[in-house]
Design an enzyme around this catalytic site. Sequence first.
Site, mmCIF file in Angstrom:
data_model
loop_
_atom_site.group_PDB
_atom_site.id
_atom_site.type_symbol
_atom_site.label_atom_id
_atom_site.label_comp_id
_atom_site.label_asym_id
_atom_site.label_seq_id
_atom_site.Cartn_x
_atom_site.Cartn_y
_atom_site.Cartn_z
ATOM 1 N N GLU A 130 0.865 -1.058 0.077
ATOM 2 C CA GLU A 130 0.110 -0.066 0.188
ATOM 3 C C GLU A 130 0.872 1.300 -0.013
ATOM 4 O O GLU A 130 0.326 2.201 -0.640
ATOM 5 C CB GLU A 130 -0.859 -0.087 1.349
ATOM 6 C CG GLU A 130 -2.054 -1.028 1.056
ATOM 7 C CD GLU A 130 -2.937 -1.076 0.083
ATOM 8 O OE1 GLU A 130 -3.356 0.414 -0.337
ATOM 9 O OE2 GLU A 130 -3.343 -1.918 -0.541
ATOM 10 N N SER B 219 -48.592 -31.590 38.370
ATOM 11 C CA SER B 219 -48.446 -31.605 39.892
ATOM 12 C C SER B 219 -47.190 -31.044 40.300
ATOM 13 O O SER B 219 -46.895 -30.963 41.442
ATOM 14 C CB SER B 219 -48.375 -33.290 39.941
ATOM 15 O OG SER B 219 -49.389 -33.919 39.686
#
Length: 812
Positions: A101, A491
């Site tokens: 770059e 239950s």
Amino acid sequence: MKIPGLKIKIRRFKKGTVLRAFFILVLAGLAVGLGAFYGAYVAIKDNLPDVADIETFRPKLITTIYAADGKPVKEFAEEMRVEVPYDRLPRSLVNAIVATEDPSFFRHGGIDLRGILRAVYADVFKVLGGRRPEGGSTITQQLARDIFLHREVSLRRKLKELWVAREIEKLYPKEKILELYCNHFLLGHGAHGVQAVANLYFGKDVKDLDLVESALIAGVFRGPSLYSPYTNARLTLSRRNHVLNRMVAEGYLGKAEGEAAKRLPMSVLPLRRSSAEFGAYFFEEVRRYLEKNYGVEGLYRAGLKVYTTLDPTLQRYAERALRSGLRRTENGLDGWRADKPNLLTAGPDDLKALVSTPQAALEEQWLRSWESQTLEPSEVYDAIVLSASRNEAAVRVKNALGKMTAKDIGWTKASRLDALLKRGDVIQVKVASYDEAAKEAKVSLDQKPLRNGGFVVIEPQTGQVKALVGGYSFRDSQFNRAVQAPRQTGSSIKPFLYTAALEHGFTPASLIADEPVTFIDRWDGEPWSPKNYDRKYKGAVTVRTGLEQSRNVVTAKLLDFISPQVGVEYCRRFGITSPLYPFLSLSLGSFEVTLLEMVSGFSTFPNKGVRFRPYFISRIEDKDGNVLEEARVESQEVISPQTAYMMTYLMRGVVESEGGTAGAASVLGWPLAGKTGTTDKYSDAWFIGFSPNLCAGVWVGHDKQIPLGEKQSGAAAALPVWQEFFARVIDDAKKKAVDEGVVDFQPPDFEVPPNLVFVEIDRKTGLLATSICRYPFLEVFFPGTEPGRYCTLADHLRVLDYYVVDKATEDH
């Protein structure tokens, strides 16, 4: 007339003329440009950004979720971004980026005039040749443009870019600039910065990247939408090799080393989905809280640190137990279903939903459900059928070749594999063993269940939610059945009502007539006749037997005595906030409650009557470690320690007694207590139980209230899930004791509070035991409430089954 060499000279003349003209134009342009620069600066100076803002510039940061042990377990982000300092960047990556770059990065002051001229010179011939020109921006210019400026192409923007780049270079060292550069840019597929893309491509920390991996990442900076190993592998490989060439040209690599690196294949992990199954329902509860209280901005962009109550080990155990339990109980009933998708016959949309590589050959397909390359024994994974014969089949499971036989397919109700499978089917297999070197696994056939479930684990002493599972698969359904699905409790509601009875004059030894009965509803005047699960009646039974064997008539009579309104009030005291009404049917769990509420209520018993409000998050910090919020730990004394222990002692009988509905769990050999629950037509199955320091609950059912199947009670469908979970927890506790050198290890027991007495009674008559009693039992009482006389032969005869061998009663 042709003159030899004239044509060549003319060409040379033309080329030389062009070059001289080009340089004259460049020099003239520079002169004009320098003359105009001051005017341009005057035009743009008022709108220049303050470069010092780079200190306060905050990219969208990842919110990190931590488990109770302080280790990160999850991330939330709009952008996958983890910032890393310069000293964690490997030298190979720094060299690759600079070589490609901005070769003069460490020498220029933000603007590389030689690079600009070189780029202009190259661009003239590229334009003449019909090719795209290249830019001459330095790393600093690229950073300036992306952080501070718009991306429009104009002379005004370019001048601003040059100015800002120079200002950045004045304020910051090169290392800081490169650090910002490496952390800032989008590098494809939602990954921002080199750390996120290193994890995406290679499953690595950026500091561990090797040369070719660094070159690949450096090449992506130029154009992440163009250079992707997932969407454009050939071009991306070429780009990686270009980076290696640039490193050789700039002296970072020797030529031989560069050529050797170029010959290596480009190897990346498959593109993974962002949502993993581990802890998904727990993390979704955390995500919803953060979004509600901190907004989308805070959740996805502020870099919050969220410390949760999650125990990863318990979460893993809960998930495995629920998934294996759902598969095991359903497959044993229903057998194989011919509903499996096939990659060779699927339409384009269905294929895309199933795989991340629709164009690949069957042997190279990657299912979207495969989130990593890991294979673990005993785990179940999706697999692709490659071939099937009568007795053998081959499947692709992730990157391994799985082999199965027809040995264990009895549950499918078929005798041959090729009657079940065909090439291209997507099925589920359970891994028995895995040879990582050979990439081969031995597997057995499995199947995703239609039924679903939930699992919640709470630490009673703190209220911390240690594990939460809201369904079989978060990928298939995000609906959280542990938190968002109120269901009839059956239950499992009874312990709250028995607690009320104990505090309203009853004792564990009180006798209740278990016989047909009809109540007249106080609200509508209609008769109601509760039935026992087994449709049988036992005559006079103790309160203990009524709970251990879950006798519906006994519970209904107790609720009628204390009043349904008192029953509702006690449920509220235990933290039940779902709608309840004072009907006698409350005794059978006819009202809908969430699993989280039920487990939280049960956590009162092992914690000496104190219930802590359940919570998921311990504290939240900002990105700098400042505490934004800490959990408000709320507790309430629901019942006395004596009542809590008495109920715990009663529920230990549900697990430990011969007729207890959860007797199967007694094999664990650990102090445990709990209660089963089943609703009409077997549409809901529950078990909620606890040890002295952990409370866990399971619900199993369908999202629509349809039957699970014949005899699919809480004991049959939910208890095995809970039991598998606690078996792992208990094994861990025993191993820890061995590792710590404990010689005579005893499991922690429920602490007996003061002001209780233990008296030996006859379990069936509820009276003081004598030598002729067949069922002596040490029962607990409040002082002064123990039986006042001894059992006689006549008392034995009044009990219908006193001389009948007791058989385990199945839960309802």
